[in-house]
Design an enzyme around this catalytic site. Structure first.
Site, short mmCIF file in Angstrom:
data_model
loop_
_atom_site.label_atom_id
_atom_site.label_comp_id
_atom_site.label_asym_id
_atom_site.label_seq_id
_atom_site.Cartn_x
_atom_site.Cartn_y
_atom_site.Cartn_z
CE1 TYR A 50 -2.64 -3.28 1.47
CE2 TYR A 50 -4.28 -1.60 0.99
CZ TYR A 50 -3.95 -2.92 1.22
OH TYR A 50 -4.92 -3.88 1.22
CE LYS B 283 1.69 -17.81 -2.07
NZ LYS B 283 1.00 -19.08 -2.07
CG ASP C 234 -1.77 -20.28 -0.43
OD1 ASP C 234 -1.13 -20.12 0.63
OD2 ASP C 234 -1.29 -20.86 -1.41
CG ASP D 244 -7.76 -4.82 2.57
OD1 ASP D 244 -8.93 -4.87 3.00
OD2 ASP D 244 -7.39 -3.99 1.72
CG ASP E 194 -13.43 -7.21 3.38
OD1 ASP E 194 -13.26 -6.62 4.46
OD2 ASP E 194 -13.80 -6.64 2.34
#
Ligand code: NAD
Length: 359
Positions: A143, A190, A222, A246, A250
């Site tokens: 970001y 990851k 994942d 993020d 959600d």
């Protein structure tokens, strides 16, 4: 008696509608427990761009820094969502606020109220008892790194960057929280592919040495995404980087039935910011149907974390629980298969919570 200065920053879309309900809950708590809360308001997002040309005016930032806590709504406007070339954007206000206030930890409790077991699209047996506390890093990652275009605009890049101290401080917060809970921590990364994730795993492993009482699992993100839906009860505290957090939070919102039920706290070096995890939801703005409970639960987090008023925080959560037990629902959490729910609009739902708070 606590004496606190609270800044109300509704922002855009349904942020304007739900934050008003949150403020009424703060008023009710102040009256019930004899605290003095004083308020100011500030602009951010699209409304700030319209009024001042900038998504986070200096005046808003100064007010935030001078407050004991911020009750935040949301930012965003469809005009910008469909125009990726816009140079001034509402979300810039949010990112700048996080950076300027040093808000490096986003804390999101994911807990299903029993009454909403049927509101989720996940089977009740899988959901019952799920109780997860997410720690999403907020000031680093893709970001904030360098971003741009090359090859005449046909190639785009975003640089992800993490420094050791950024990972260390959020990891410590997550381990400390795990100590007060079921003593399990999952770090999602990851590390098989991404260099920032390799540093992430290395640092979390080092921090873990100071917490031998906590059982630690390092998971590829994942796999975490899959297991959250398959077996949410296996998680206690989850700590992860900005982008992964993020997306995972959600996804996890579906465990709680709706985005409209989830609150978050963003904390760091200074003023804490408390906000629903949902956005400005322009599809329902102005219709009076937005679920205000995420804002109400954000107030509970503010009382708990910034003001250390744990009984007051529990009182707010108990009022939400009572309202749900009485069968009151906004449309997003109504059960389509039964006719028993009493469907309320935003303000009516707020009034129902206030009724339980004042009795
Ligand atoms: P959103 O969270 O605004 O909405 C997603 C869906 O959930 C919509 O169908 C919406 O109606 C529903 N929903 C969200 N909150 C609800 C509530 N309280 N009650 C009932 N239903 C609710 O996400 P989006 O549609 O992807 O984004 C809309 C805008 O919000 C965009 O401009 C985006 O950039 C912005 N956004 C802002 C934040 C933030 O300010 N923290 C977070 C996410 C998205």
């Amino acid at each position: 008696m606590a004496n606190k200065k609270i800044l109300i920053v509704p922002g855009d879309g349904i942020g304007q509608e739900v934050t008003g309900v949150g403020k009424k809950v703060l008023d009710a708590i102040a009256a019930k427990f004899n605290h003095q809360f004083t308020y100011d308001t500030a602009l951010i997002g699209h409304v700030a761009i319209e009024a001042t040309g900038t998504p986070l005016p200096d005046e808003s930032l100064a007010k935030m820094k001078a407050s004991d806590a911020v009750l935040f709504g949301a930012v965003g406007h469809p005009a910008y969502d469909n125009d990726p070339t816009a140079k001034v954007r509402p979300e810039q206000g949010l990112l700048k606020m996080r950076k300027e206030l040093g808000l490096y930890a986003n804390i999101r409790p994911i807990k299903l109220f029993d009454e909403l077991l049927d509101a989720s699209s996940i089977k009740p047996d899988i959901l019952r008892g799920a109780d997860i506390l997410f720690f999403r890093e907020l000031t680093g990652d893709i970001y904030f790194g360098e971003k741009g275009r090359k090859n005449n605009g046909d190639t785009a890049y975003d640089v992800a960057e993490y420094s050791r101290y950024e990972i260390e401080r959020i990891a410590r917060k997550a381990f400390e929280a795990a100590r007060t809970r079921r003593k399990k921590l999952c770090s999602a990364d990851k590390a098989n592919v991404i260099e920032t994730s390799r540093l992430w795993r290395e640092v979390v492993q080092q921090v873990a040495l100071a917490y031998p009482d906590i059982s630690v699992e390092h998971q590829f993100v994942d796999a975490t995404a899959m297991l959250l839906i398959k077996d949410p009860k296996r998680f206690d505290v989850v700590v992860t980087a900005n982008l992964f957090g993020d997306i995972l939070t959600d996804e996890a919102s579906q465990i709680a039935g709706s985005m409209g039920m989830l609150a978050s706290a963003s904390v760091g070096d200074g003023t804490g910011v408390y906000e629903p995890i949902h956005g400005s939801a322009h599809d329902i703005t102005g219709k009076g149907i937005a679920n205000p409970l995420a804002s109400v639960l954000s107030v509970a987090l503010m009382l708990d974390i910034s003001f250390e008023l744990q009984i007051e925080a529990k009182t707010v959560i108990a009022a939400v629980d009572a309202v749900l037990k009485a069968g009151y629902r906004t449309r997003d959490i109504a059960n389509a298969t039964t006719q028993n729910d009493k469907i309320l609009g935003t303000q009516q739902m707020g009034d129902a919570v206030l009724q339980y708070l004042t009795t």
